[in-house]
Write a protein that holds these residues in place. Structure first.
Motif, PDB file in Angstrom:
ATOM      1  N   ASN A   1      18.251  36.741 119.412  1.00 51.73           N
ATOM      2  CA  ASN A   1      19.636  36.404 119.076  1.00 51.73           C
ATOM      3  C   ASN A   1      19.738  35.795 117.677  1.00 51.73           C
ATOM      4  O   ASN A   1      20.691  36.073 116.936  1.00 51.73           O
ATOM      5  N   ASN A   2      18.759  34.954 117.313  1.00 52.38           N
ATOM      6  CA  ASN A   2      18.760  34.359 115.976  1.00 52.38           C
ATOM      7  C   ASN A   2      18.630  35.436 114.902  1.00 52.38           C
ATOM      8  O   ASN A   2      19.329  35.408 113.883  1.00 52.38           O
ATOM      9  N   ILE A   3      17.710  36.385 115.125  1.00 54.25           N
ATOM     10  CA  ILE A   3      17.521  37.470 114.159  1.00 54.25           C
ATOM     11  C   ILE A   3      18.778  38.311 114.051  1.00 54.25           C
ATOM     12  O   ILE A   3      19.215  38.675 112.945  1.00 54.25           O
ATOM     13  N   ARG A   4      19.396  38.604 115.187  1.00 57.84           N
ATOM     14  CA  ARG A   4      20.624  39.402 115.182  1.00 57.84           C
ATOM     15  C   ARG A   4      21.732  38.691 114.386  1.00 57.84           C
ATOM     16  O   ARG A   4      22.429  39.313 113.574  1.00 57.84           O
TER      17      ARG A   4
ATOM     18  N   ASN B   1      24.690  37.934 108.950  1.00 52.96           N
ATOM     19  CA  ASN B   1      24.977  37.111 107.772  1.00 52.96           C
ATOM     20  C   ASN B   1      24.467  37.771 106.494  1.00 52.96           C
ATOM     21  O   ASN B   1      25.175  37.839 105.483  1.00 52.96           O
ATOM     22  N   ILE B   2      23.237  38.271 106.543  1.00 49.76           N
ATOM     23  CA  ILE B   2      22.638  38.899 105.360  1.00 49.76           C
ATOM     24  C   ILE B   2      23.316  40.234 105.051  1.00 49.76           C
ATOM     25  O   ILE B   2      23.412  40.635 103.883  1.00 49.76           O
TER      26      ILE B   2
ATOM     27  N   ALA C   1       8.281  35.399 111.555  1.00 53.49           N
ATOM     28  CA  ALA C   1       8.228  35.326 110.089  1.00 53.49           C
ATOM     29  C   ALA C   1       9.493  35.919 109.478  1.00 53.49           C
ATOM     30  O   ALA C   1      10.017  35.403 108.478  1.00 53.49           O
ATOM     31  N   ILE C   2       9.992  36.981 110.082  1.00 55.56           N
ATOM     32  CA  ILE C   2      11.241  37.590 109.602  1.00 55.56           C
ATOM     33  C   ILE C   2      12.388  36.597 109.743  1.00 55.56           C
ATOM     34  O   ILE C   2      13.186  36.406 108.821  1.00 55.56           O
TER      35      ILE C   2
ATOM     36  N   ASP D   1      16.376  32.742 107.497  1.00 57.68           N
ATOM     37  CA  ASP D   1      16.988  31.411 107.385  1.00 57.68           C
ATOM     38  C   ASP D   1      17.038  30.949 105.929  1.00 57.68           C
ATOM     39  O   ASP D   1      18.033  30.389 105.474  1.00 57.68           O
ATOM     40  N   GLU D   2      15.943  31.182 105.199  1.00 63.21           N
ATOM     41  CA  GLU D   2      15.881  30.765 103.797  1.00 63.21           C
ATOM     42  C   GLU D   2      16.853  31.560 102.935  1.00 63.21           C
ATOM     43  O   GLU D   2      17.521  31.007 102.055  1.00 63.21           O
TER      44      GLU D   2
END
Length: 366
Positions: free
Chosen positions: A263-266, A271-272, A334-335, A340-341
């Motif tokens: 969910n975080n990656i999605r 956002n990106i 890692a992705i 996040d950064e």
């Protein structure tokens, strides 16, 4: 036979439940070299977590049994549905699997449709209602082909529409149709922006009376051609992004092990993805200032379309260097850390006014 995939848990569970309740047989097999060892079976249980398949009694006398070292395929011929599993366990005539995260079905559309993200804000405008009470409305475009489109409306506006009703389309994206285009509403179905929440939205499927090819709306055809080009990607021999289906497949696989991480990656992907709206000047400055190693890592699960938009117009040297970085595989954690950064960097640039990621000012399609 062309297939398409769904990764929606609710759709997959519902379809498998329908097959189970029908009592229809499915065919299961494993490949052994050039041979397929096929058996008939039925689905006897479907839950959110597990699905159980009962093999026919004739399996007891089979020369070759189902083994755990080969992929298991399950095909429902009557409804053209197919899924496969690499991991499963057997108990006598029963095969127990995790309910699949991907279900493939026969493609029934005769022409390809091109999807637009909900945040793209590309509209379709039309007139709806009886001759005595015609209303001009405009809604968000979801997808488009030469034969039809779909659009998103709030459920509070549902009374305006009905399946079989005729509408008169006056514009699609940025193209005004001076002669107009008659169309018919073919379906109305719930639509969710997120699988986790109810968005209170509906998707309307619309079929044109005449295809765009027949009425030759060239600028609309150019929208389709441009979308097709971007979704194809940069066509390089190295990794250059994922298709929508590939994205969802990877995220569902991650979710099987770590739902929160998926969910975080999605969320960070979304956002990106707004980087698609960079102007050419902002794009140049962004790529000069951002950490390209972090950016490449953050884009490992991003779309071909985003990567095309980001680097299709940069120098060949910069493109080659970036694609080399992008080609390096990364773990999901890692992705997400890189995402996040990058999102933190993007938000700082937005706050300072250096980046304006507004879909309404991204480009005008004519």
């Amino acid at each position: 036979m062309k297939m398409w995939s769904t990764f929606r848990k609710d759709v997959i569970k519902s379809r498998l439940t329908q097959i189970m309740e029908s009592g229809d047989e499915v065919t299961i097999w494993q490949n052994r070299g050039d041979e397929r060892n096929k058996f008939q079976a039925t689905i006897v249980e479907v839950t959110d977590s597990n699905t159980i398949i009962q093999i026919e009694d004739a399996y007891k006398n089979a020369d070759y049994k189902i083994t755990k070292d080969s992929t298991l395929f399950v095909h429902y011929a009557k409804g053209d549905a197919l899924f496969k599993k690499d991991a499963f366990k057997t108990e006598g005539l029963r095969i127990i699997i995790k309910t699949p995260v991907e279900l493939m079905m026969k493609e029934r559309r005769s022409v390809e449709r091109f999807s637009f993200k909900y945040q793209d804000f590309k509209n379709v405008s039309f007139k709806v209602g009886s001759s005595d009470d015609v209303e001009s409305v405009s809604y968000i475009l979801k997808d488009l082909s030469v034969k039809g489109l779909s659009l998103i409306v709030h459920e509070s506006e549902a009374p305006k529409f009905s399946v079989g009703a005729t509408i008169y389309i006056t514009s699609i994206t940025d193209q005004n149709l001076s002669s107009g285009l008659l169309a018919t509403i073919r379906y109305i179905t719930p639509y969710s922006v997120s699988l986790e929440t109810d968005s209170n939205l509906l998707k309307l499927g619309v079929q044109f009376s005449d295809s765009l090819e027949s009425v030759t709306f060239k600028s609309i055809s150019s929208v389709i051609e441009k979308k097709q080009l971007k979704q194809k990607g940069l066509e390089v021999s190295t990794f250059n992004g994922l298709s929508e289906v590939e994205q969802e497949k990877v995220l569902r696989k991650i979710a099987e092990e770590n739902h929160v991480l998926a969910n975080n990656i999605r969320e960070q992907n979304e956002n990106i993805d707004r980087l698609r709206y960079l102007t050419l000047e902002m794009k140049r400055n962004f790529l000069l200032e951002v950490n390209l190693d972090l950016l490449a890592a953050s884009l490992r699960l991003s779309s071909k379309e985003l990567i095309y938009d980001l680097i299709s117009e940069v120098t060949d040297t910069m493109k080659e260097e970036f694609l080399y970085k992008l080609d390096q595989p990364k773990s999901p954690s890692a992705i997400n850390k890189a995402q996040d950064e990058i999102v933190k960097f993007i938000r700082a640039k937005e706050k300072s006014g250096e980046l304006v990621l507004d879909p309404t000012s991204f480009e005008v399609l004519v």
